[in-house]
Write an enzyme that holds these catalytic residues in place. Structure first.
Site, PDB file in Angstrom:
ATOM      1  N   THR A  61      57.001  43.490 101.644  1.00 13.04           N
ATOM      2  CA  THR A  61      55.529  43.731 101.545  1.00 13.04           C
ATOM      3  C   THR A  61      54.311  43.832 103.076  1.00 13.04           C
ATOM      4  OG1 THR A  61      56.326  41.320 100.323  1.00 13.04           O
ATOM      5  CG2 THR A  61      53.862  41.694 101.503  1.00 13.04           C
ATOM      6  N   VAL A  77      51.558  44.941 105.448  1.00 13.89           N
ATOM      7  CA  VAL A  77      50.253  44.476 105.996  1.00 13.89           C
ATOM      8  C   VAL A  77      48.631  44.860 105.825  1.00 13.89           C
ATOM      9  CG1 VAL A  77      48.549  43.906 108.433  1.00 13.89           C
ATOM     10  CG2 VAL A  77      51.043  42.720 107.976  1.00 13.89           C
ATOM     11  N   ILE A 110      57.960  42.650 106.429  1.00 13.21           N
ATOM     12  CA  ILE A 110      56.611  42.789 106.990  1.00 13.21           C
ATOM     13  C   ILE A 110      56.073  44.113 107.456  1.00 13.21           C
ATOM     14  CG2 ILE A 110      54.512  42.546 107.476  1.00 13.21           C
ATOM     15  CD1 ILE A 110      55.215  40.120 106.330  1.00 13.21           C
ATOM     16  N   LYS A 111      55.730  44.841 106.247  1.00 16.93           N
ATOM     17  CA  LYS A 111      55.846  46.477 107.319  1.00 16.93           C
ATOM     18  C   LYS A 111      53.986  46.447 107.666  1.00 16.93           C
ATOM     19  CE  LYS A 111      56.530  49.916 103.262  1.00 16.93           C
ATOM     20  NZ  LYS A 111      56.221  50.493 101.952  1.00 16.93           N
ATOM     21  N   LEU A 112      54.733  47.595 108.590  1.00 13.85           N
ATOM     22  CA  LEU A 112      53.500  47.581 109.757  1.00 13.85           C
ATOM     23  C   LEU A 112      53.375  49.490 109.849  1.00 13.85           C
ATOM     24  CD1 LEU A 112      53.863  44.998 111.730  1.00 13.85           C
ATOM     25  CD2 LEU A 112      51.748  45.314 110.825  1.00 13.85           C
TER      26      LEU A 112
END
Length: 316
Positions: free
Chosen positions: A95, A97, A131-133
């Site tokens: 998911t 950011v 967590i995708k950044l």
């Protein structure tokens, strides 16, 4: 002989690059990845309407400010879609950011913690979340902080070797080097097509994979952004590959033997000293393709985030 998708699964962890539940159920990937563009697309599917309604109801309990309600609805919608996907896969959901935070370490960390708390409150543990950044210097620093807190990260929009090296040195869990978008840039610049074995995106991921394995970095390499199955087949053996449903269908229909192209050398070469901020900026800047594609990718994700917010605002 089994089809090429079945053979690929024996060499590489197959991940579905979609937010659409039906496609995930059909292809039964290990993991799934989403991004703002995929969430926007999924939000327009009728069966997702209850997830939007639920997210809006949640947001209204959190704030009376409409702008804040829009933000909270978008976050909860991404989590709601992630929760639905997790019911159909054994592994992790990625998911993302908000892309507009790509140059702000502190706010990226805060947003990531908020998303993880939303998942945790729904009974989903950290070992099922990535967590995708964006792979900016600031995004990589945010990931470094989050990893130390037990929040694993997926560093996306990765186009340069400098980005890949900085991610490994920061100890991030996983990177998503883009293949097709690199090829797009060279195709437009040189005005020609590339054989899969000479595809600049394929060569980039191959270089990164070999460097990581030679130096004993644990960061997972997950090739992403494919334009055709030729690119995918040339990366058979990569740790993970995240693939759109249309290409999963092509792989399933393709026959013939598939051999591993990437093999873990299990090396132990001495690692260089970690890059400084200035070294990272300079090395990344030397790659014109990467500079353009990173900036473009962040802009495009921000545009789709804006479209999603406008859609949500109209429903509040």
């Amino acid at each position: 002989m089994s089809n090429k998708l079945a053979q690929l699964r024996k060499l590489t962890t197959v991940v579905a690059d979609t937010g659409e539940i039906d496609a995930i159920k059909k292809y039964q990937p290990e993991d799934a990845t989403t991004n703002p563009s995929l969430i926007l697309k999924a939000a327009q599917i009728a069966e997702y309407a209850p997830l939007i309604d639920q997210a809006i109801a949640y947001a209204k309990t959190q704030s009376n400010d409409k702008a804040q309600q829009v933000q909270d609805t978008c976050d909860m919608l991404a989590v709601n879609i992630g929760k639905e996907i997790l019911k159909t896969i054994p592994g992790r959901i990625s998911t993302e950011v908000d892309a507009r935070l790509s140059y702000d370490t502190e706010r990226s960390v805060a947003k990531a913690r908020q998303l993880v708390k939303m998942y945790n409150d729904a009974g989903i543990s950290n070992d099922r979340i990535l967590i995708k950044l964006a792979s900016t210097w600031e995004g990589i620093r945010a990931a470094e902080i989050l990893e130390k807190e037990g929040i694993n990260c997926n560093l996306t929009l990765l186009f340069s070797f400098a980005q890949a090296r900085a991610c490994a040195e920061a100890g991030v869990f996983l990177i998503s080097p883009f293949v097709g978008r690199i090829m797009d840039w060279y195709k437009a610049k040189e005005g020609r097509d590339f054989a899969a074995s000479e595809d600049p995106g394929v060569l980039s991921v191959t270089k990164i994979y070999n460097y990581y394995k030679e130096h004993g970095y644990k960061t997972v390499v997950m090739g992403a952004s494919f334009r055709n199955i030729g690119e995918i087949l040339e990366l058979a053996g990569c740790d993970r590959l995240t693939i759109a449903p249309s290409l999963l269908a092509e792989l399933e229909a393709a026959e013939g033997e598939l051999v591993a192209k990437l093999v873990d050398s299990k090396g132990s070469k001495a690692r260089p000293a970690p890059m400084t901020h200035s070294e990272f900026l300079w090395e990344h800047n030397l790659d014109a393709m990467a500079v353009e594609k990173l900036a473009e990718g962040i802009r495009n994700f921000a545009v789709d985030q804006g479209k999603l917010e406008a859609m949500i605002a109209a429903k509040l």
